[in-house]
Design a protein around this motif. Structure first.
Motif, PDB file in Angstrom:
ATOM      1  N   ALA A 126       0.827  -1.209   0.000  1.00 49.44           N
ATOM      2  CA  ALA A 126       0.000   0.000   0.000  1.00 49.44           C
ATOM      3  C   ALA A 126       0.859   1.256   0.000  1.00 49.44           C
ATOM      4  CB  ALA A 126      -0.944  -0.008   1.192  1.00 49.44           C
ATOM      5  N   SER A 127       1.950   1.241   0.747  1.00 50.99           N
ATOM      6  CA  SER A 127       2.809   2.433   0.778  1.00 50.99           C
ATOM      7  C   SER A 127       3.496   2.661  -0.572  1.00 50.99           C
ATOM      8  CB  SER A 127       3.832   2.343   1.906  1.00 50.99           C
ATOM      9  OG  SER A 127       4.815   1.372   1.637  1.00 50.99           O
ATOM     10  N   ARG A 128       3.770   1.593  -1.299  1.00 48.05           N
ATOM     11  CA  ARG A 128       4.395   1.727  -2.624  1.00 48.05           C
ATOM     12  C   ARG A 128       3.458   2.408  -3.626  1.00 48.05           C
ATOM     13  NH1 ARG A 128       6.353  -3.840  -4.758  1.00 48.05           N
ATOM     14  NH2 ARG A 128       6.965  -2.535  -6.509  1.00 48.05           N
ATOM     15  N   PHE A 129       2.157   2.135  -3.511  1.00 50.40           N
ATOM     16  CA  PHE A 129       1.200   2.606  -4.510  1.00 50.40           C
ATOM     17  C   PHE A 129       0.215   3.640  -3.970  1.00 50.40           C
ATOM     18  CE2 PHE A 129       2.296  -1.831  -5.772  1.00 50.40           C
ATOM     19  CZ  PHE A 129       3.039  -1.500  -6.897  1.00 50.40           C
ATOM     20  N   ARG A 130       0.449   4.179  -2.793  1.00 45.82           N
ATOM     21  CA  ARG A 130      -0.505   5.083  -2.151  1.00 45.82           C
ATOM     22  C   ARG A 130      -0.800   6.347  -2.958  1.00 45.82           C
ATOM     23  NH1 ARG A 130       4.232   6.166   0.566  1.00 45.82           N
ATOM     24  NH2 ARG A 130       4.733   8.372   0.778  1.00 45.82           N
ATOM     25  N   LEU A 131       0.159   6.802  -3.753  1.00 51.41           N
ATOM     26  CA  LEU A 131      -0.076   8.015  -4.535  1.00 51.41           C
ATOM     27  C   LEU A 131      -1.194   7.842  -5.549  1.00 51.41           C
ATOM     28  CD1 LEU A 131       3.584   9.231  -5.104  1.00 51.41           C
ATOM     29  CD2 LEU A 131       1.888  10.113  -3.482  1.00 51.41           C
ATOM     30  N   LYS A 132      -1.504   6.604  -5.899  1.00 48.85           N
ATOM     31  CA  LYS A 132      -2.592   6.346  -6.843  1.00 48.85           C
ATOM     32  C   LYS A 132      -3.960   6.415  -6.158  1.00 48.85           C
ATOM     33  CE  LYS A 132       0.092   3.527 -10.016  1.00 48.85           C
ATOM     34  NZ  LYS A 132       0.046   2.346 -10.870  1.00 48.85           N
ATOM     35  N   CYS A 133      -3.957   6.681  -4.842  1.00 52.18           N
ATOM     36  CA  CYS A 133      -5.202   6.740  -4.065  1.00 52.18           C
ATOM     37  C   CYS A 133      -5.402   8.127  -3.479  1.00 52.18           C
ATOM     38  CB  CYS A 133      -5.180   5.704  -2.956  1.00 52.18           C
ATOM     39  SG  CYS A 133      -5.161   4.011  -3.530  1.00 52.18           S
ATOM     40  N   TYR A 134      -5.028   9.135  -4.228  1.00 50.04           N
ATOM     41  CA  TYR A 134      -5.120  10.515  -3.752  1.00 50.04           C
ATOM     42  C   TYR A 134      -6.532  10.811  -3.231  1.00 50.04           C
ATOM     43  CZ  TYR A 134      -4.922  15.563  -3.613  1.00 50.04           C
ATOM     44  OH  TYR A 134      -4.979  16.858  -3.199  1.00 50.04           O
ATOM     45  N   GLY A 135      -6.595  11.406  -2.042  1.00 49.76           N
ATOM     46  CA  GLY A 135      -7.870  11.806  -1.464  1.00 49.76           C
ATOM     47  C   GLY A 135      -8.575  10.716  -0.669  1.00 49.76           C
ATOM     48  N   LYS A 136      -8.016   9.531  -0.622  1.00 51.17           N
ATOM     49  CA  LYS A 136      -8.617   8.420   0.123  1.00 51.17           C
ATOM     50  C   LYS A 136      -8.002   8.361   1.524  1.00 51.17           C
ATOM     51  CE  LYS A 136     -10.621   6.654  -3.645  1.00 51.17           C
ATOM     52  NZ  LYS A 136     -11.044   7.783  -4.412  1.00 51.17           N
ATOM     53  N   SER A 137      -8.748   7.841   2.468  1.00 49.58           N
ATOM     54  CA  SER A 137      -8.206   7.661   3.817  1.00 49.58           C
ATOM     55  C   SER A 137      -7.126   6.585   3.784  1.00 49.58           C
ATOM     56  CB  SER A 137      -9.319   7.233   4.782  1.00 49.58           C
ATOM     57  OG  SER A 137      -9.740   5.903   4.488  1.00 49.58           O
ATOM     58  N   ASP A 138      -6.314   6.549   4.825  1.00 45.61           N
ATOM     59  CA  ASP A 138      -5.273   5.522   4.898  1.00 45.61           C
ATOM     60  C   ASP A 138      -5.878   4.128   4.840  1.00 45.61           C
ATOM     61  OD1 ASP A 138      -3.313   7.441   5.087  1.00 45.61           O
ATOM     62  OD2 ASP A 138      -3.062   7.250   7.261  1.00 45.61           O
ATOM     63  N   CYS A 139      -6.967   3.925   5.562  1.00 41.96           N
ATOM     64  CA  CYS A 139      -7.582   2.587   5.588  1.00 41.96           C
ATOM     65  C   CYS A 139      -8.143   2.216   4.218  1.00 41.96           C
ATOM     66  CB  CYS A 139      -8.668   2.515   6.654  1.00 41.96           C
ATOM     67  SG  CYS A 139      -9.290   0.838   6.908  1.00 41.96           S
ATOM     68  N   GLU A 140      -8.830   3.139   3.576  1.00 35.67           N
ATOM     69  CA  GLU A 140      -9.366   2.841   2.253  1.00 35.67           C
ATOM     70  C   GLU A 140      -8.238   2.545   1.268  1.00 35.67           C
ATOM     71  OE1 GLU A 140     -12.338   4.594  -1.221  1.00 35.67           O
ATOM     72  OE2 GLU A 140     -12.030   5.763   0.609  1.00 35.67           O
ATOM     73  N   THR A 141      -7.144   3.291   1.384  1.00 36.22           N
ATOM     74  CA  THR A 141      -5.990   3.071   0.518  1.00 36.22           C
ATOM     75  C   THR A 141      -5.438   1.664   0.695  1.00 36.22           C
ATOM     76  OG1 THR A 141      -5.393   5.417   0.510  1.00 36.22           O
ATOM     77  CG2 THR A 141      -3.626   3.840   0.033  1.00 36.22           C
ATOM     78  N   ILE A 142      -5.188   1.266   1.946  1.00 33.32           N
ATOM     79  CA  ILE A 142      -4.649  -0.072   2.209  1.00 33.32           C
ATOM     80  C   ILE A 142      -5.607  -1.146   1.719  1.00 33.32           C
ATOM     81  CG2 ILE A 142      -4.018  -1.711   4.033  1.00 33.32           C
ATOM     82  CD1 ILE A 142      -3.013   0.730   5.648  1.00 33.32           C
ATOM     83  N   ALA A 143      -6.881  -0.996   2.049  1.00 40.94           N
ATOM     84  CA  ALA A 143      -7.873  -2.017   1.696  1.00 40.94           C
ATOM     85  C   ALA A 143      -8.020  -2.169   0.184  1.00 40.94           C
ATOM     86  CB  ALA A 143      -9.220  -1.676   2.339  1.00 40.94           C
TER      87      ALA A 143
END
Length: 148
Positions: free
Chosen positions: A102-119
């Motif tokens: 999730a940390s590698r690809f988190r930039l592709k989840c701009y505007g999402k919460s940390d939990c939504e990003t990981i999930a």
């Protein structure tokens, strides 16, 4: 009276043991919710998801996820599949692997919460936040987590 208290204590111990929560120290409500959504926090076993991918352990982690987080714990000369199963059945190893991806690809989840990003990355890979196919999984995770 003493026997009722003893039986109540025994029942509580058996119930906690059967859910495997007594041995897990959850580092966040989000990871606990994902564990519950994926496997009801049952350590062993594998299952196919809605897309036919085989996932094992607490988070139903698949072999491709294990490889994307650089195969933690794999010993020299050990088969990747053996190391994957071992990691997926170890809460610490599996959760670290999922968070690393999730940390590698988190930039592709701009505007999402940390939990939504990981999930959503866990469910859909690098582009998990960019597809509606991961919304069903995210909704399932939220059922287990009021703070997510």
């Amino acid at each position: 009276m003493f026997i009722l208290v003893l039986l109540a204590g025994l029942f509580t111990t058996v119930a906690a043991t059967s859910l495997n929560f007594d041995s897990i120290e959850f580092d966040s409500d989000c990871m606990k919710a994902m564990c519950l959504a994926d496997s009801e926090c049952v350590q062993k076993g594998c299952a196919r998801d809605d897309f036919g991918r085989l996932g094992c352990g607490f988070f139903r982690m698949n072999i491709w996820q294990f490889k994307q987080c650089y195969e933690p714990g794999r010993e020299i000369g050990e088969d990747s599949e053996d190391a994957w199963i071992r990691c997926s059945e170890d809460y610490e190893c599996a959760s670290k692997c999922i968070k690393m991806i999730a940390s590698r690809f988190r930039l592709k989840c701009y505007g999402k919460s940390d939990c939504e990003t990981i999930a959503r990355i866990h469910d859909g890979g690098a582009n998990g936040c960019r597809t509606g196919l991961t919304l069903k999984y995210w909704e399932n995770v939220k059922k287990y987590c009021n703070n997510c």
